[in-house]
Each structure stands twice: as structure tokens, then as C-alpha cells.
Motif scaffolding. Structure first.
Motif, short mmCIF file in Angstrom:
data_model
loop_
_atom_site.label_atom_id
_atom_site.label_comp_id
_atom_site.label_asym_id
_atom_site.label_seq_id
_atom_site.Cartn_x
_atom_site.Cartn_y
_atom_site.Cartn_z
N LEU A 85 62.36 36.16 32.74
CA LEU A 85 63.01 37.41 32.38
C LEU A 85 64.33 37.14 31.64
O LEU A 85 64.96 36.10 31.84
CB LEU A 85 63.30 38.26 33.63
CG LEU A 85 62.09 38.72 34.45
CD1 LEU A 85 62.56 39.54 35.63
CD2 LEU A 85 61.10 39.49 33.60
N SER A 86 64.74 38.12 30.85
CA SER A 86 66.01 37.99 30.13
C SER A 86 67.19 38.28 31.05
O SER A 86 68.28 37.76 30.86
CB SER A 86 66.04 38.92 28.92
OG SER A 86 65.76 40.24 29.30
N GLY A 87 66.99 39.11 32.07
CA GLY A 87 68.04 39.41 33.04
C GLY A 87 67.50 39.24 34.44
O GLY A 87 66.30 39.30 34.67
N HIS A 88 68.41 39.00 35.39
CA HIS A 88 67.97 38.72 36.75
C HIS A 88 68.54 39.68 37.79
O HIS A 88 68.55 39.37 38.97
CB HIS A 88 68.29 37.27 37.13
CG HIS A 88 67.50 36.29 36.32
ND1 HIS A 88 67.98 35.76 35.15
CD2 HIS A 88 66.26 35.81 36.48
CE1 HIS A 88 67.06 34.97 34.63
NE2 HIS A 88 66.01 34.98 35.42
N GLY A 89 68.97 40.82 37.35
CA GLY A 89 69.46 41.82 38.30
C GLY A 89 68.32 42.42 39.09
O GLY A 89 67.16 42.36 38.69
N ARG A 90 68.66 43.02 40.21
CA ARG A 90 67.66 43.61 41.09
C ARG A 90 66.82 44.65 40.35
O ARG A 90 65.61 44.70 40.49
CB ARG A 90 68.34 44.25 42.29
CG ARG A 90 67.38 44.95 43.22
CD ARG A 90 68.05 45.45 44.45
NE ARG A 90 68.24 44.30 45.33
CZ ARG A 90 69.07 44.27 46.35
NH1 ARG A 90 69.79 45.31 46.63
NH2 ARG A 90 69.18 43.21 47.10
#
Length: 153
Positions: free
Chosen positions: A74-79
Motif C-alpha cells: 500500500l502507499s499509506g499505512h494508516g488504519r
């Protein structure tokens, strides 16, 4: 949840082998009468130990000749980005398994398709369109020597 005893484990072993058995057939195989066997099965269902019964289908006889492992970064790893990706991946019918992982990739998907043309269409129209996708890597499974959902109880 009540602790499981050896009789409960016997029932679970029998049901793992053949989930289509009636309560009386399970009872006979584990050496119980029908009523106590039924009570134990009901208790394990209520406790969430038994989450359902299913039928295993031969994917090849139904025309699904290829299984692909798809790893996603993924490009981001936020919830929120993880949840949004997960929900979208789970809506794709060809995706059998969605696994959140630690390591180089964030998700592992197990995909069944009829052939490589089907996979190419799936990849182009659905997989690369998943939200938050940064990188995708696919591996074709040539042969599956063991496939089971049975637990070693």
C-alpha cells in the motif's frame, strides 16, 4: 466459553472430516448418544468454536484452472487506508483469501481464475484499481500438493 474436553475434540475432528454428517452420525462416530452430542455441538456453535459448515468444491471441475498469489504493497499505512483496501479486496468474488501481513508487502491475496486471460482482465479491471495500491506482485501456483483448512486438534 467452556473449556473443550476430549469428547468435544473428537466431535470437532469428525466434523472437520465431513461437515455434512447429521448429529446422529457424529454421535455414533464419537460414541455418544444423540442428545448429549447435539448439546455439545450447539454449545460449541454458541461459543464460536464451530463457525459454520461448508462444502469443498473442486475448482478445476468448475472451470477455475489457475490459482494466483497476489502480494500488495500500500502507499499509506494508516488504519483507514488498510481498512478501505481490505473491504474493497474482500468484495472481489475471485479473491478467496485476504491476509494482512508484516514484512515487505502489506497484503496477500489468493485468487482463483478460469485462465490467464481471466486473470489479466481481473488485474486490469479490479486489482490495480484497489484503493491505496502502491505495488502489486503476482505468482502463479503450478501445483497444490496439500490444501486444507483442518486444524491439528
Amino acid at each position: 466459553m467452556q473449556p473443550l474436553d476430549e469428547t468435544d475434540l473428537k466431535i470437532l475432528r469428525v466434523l472437520q472430516l465431513d461437515g455434512s454428517l447429521s448429529v446422529s452420525e457424529v454421535a455414533e462416530r464419537v460414541g455418544l448418544s444423540q442428545s448429549p452430542c447435539s448439546r455439545r455441538i450447539n454449545r460449541m456453535q454458541e461459543d464460536g468454536v464451530i463457525t459454520g459448515r461448508s462444502v469443498l468444491l473442486d475448482r478445476r471441475k468448475l472451470g477455475f484452472d489457475a490459482t494466483i498469489l497476489v502480494r500488495i504493497k500500500l502507499s499509506g499505512h494508516g488504519r483507514q487506508s488498510i481498512s478501505v483496501f481490505q473491504e474493497a479486496a474482500m468484495r472481489i468474488p475471485e479473491v478467496q483469501v485476504v491476509q494482512l501481513m508484516l514484512g515487505e508487502f502489506d497484503f496477500n491475496l489468493r485468487v482463483v481464475v478460469r485462465d490467464m486471460d481471466h486473470f489479466q482482465t481481473l488485474l486490469r479491471d479490479k486489482l490495480v484499481m484497489l484503493p491505496g495500491l502502491h505495488e502489486i506482485q503476482s505468482t502463479v501456483i503450478l501445483e497444490e500438493m496439500k490444501y486444507t483448512a483442518h486444524l491439528p486438534i
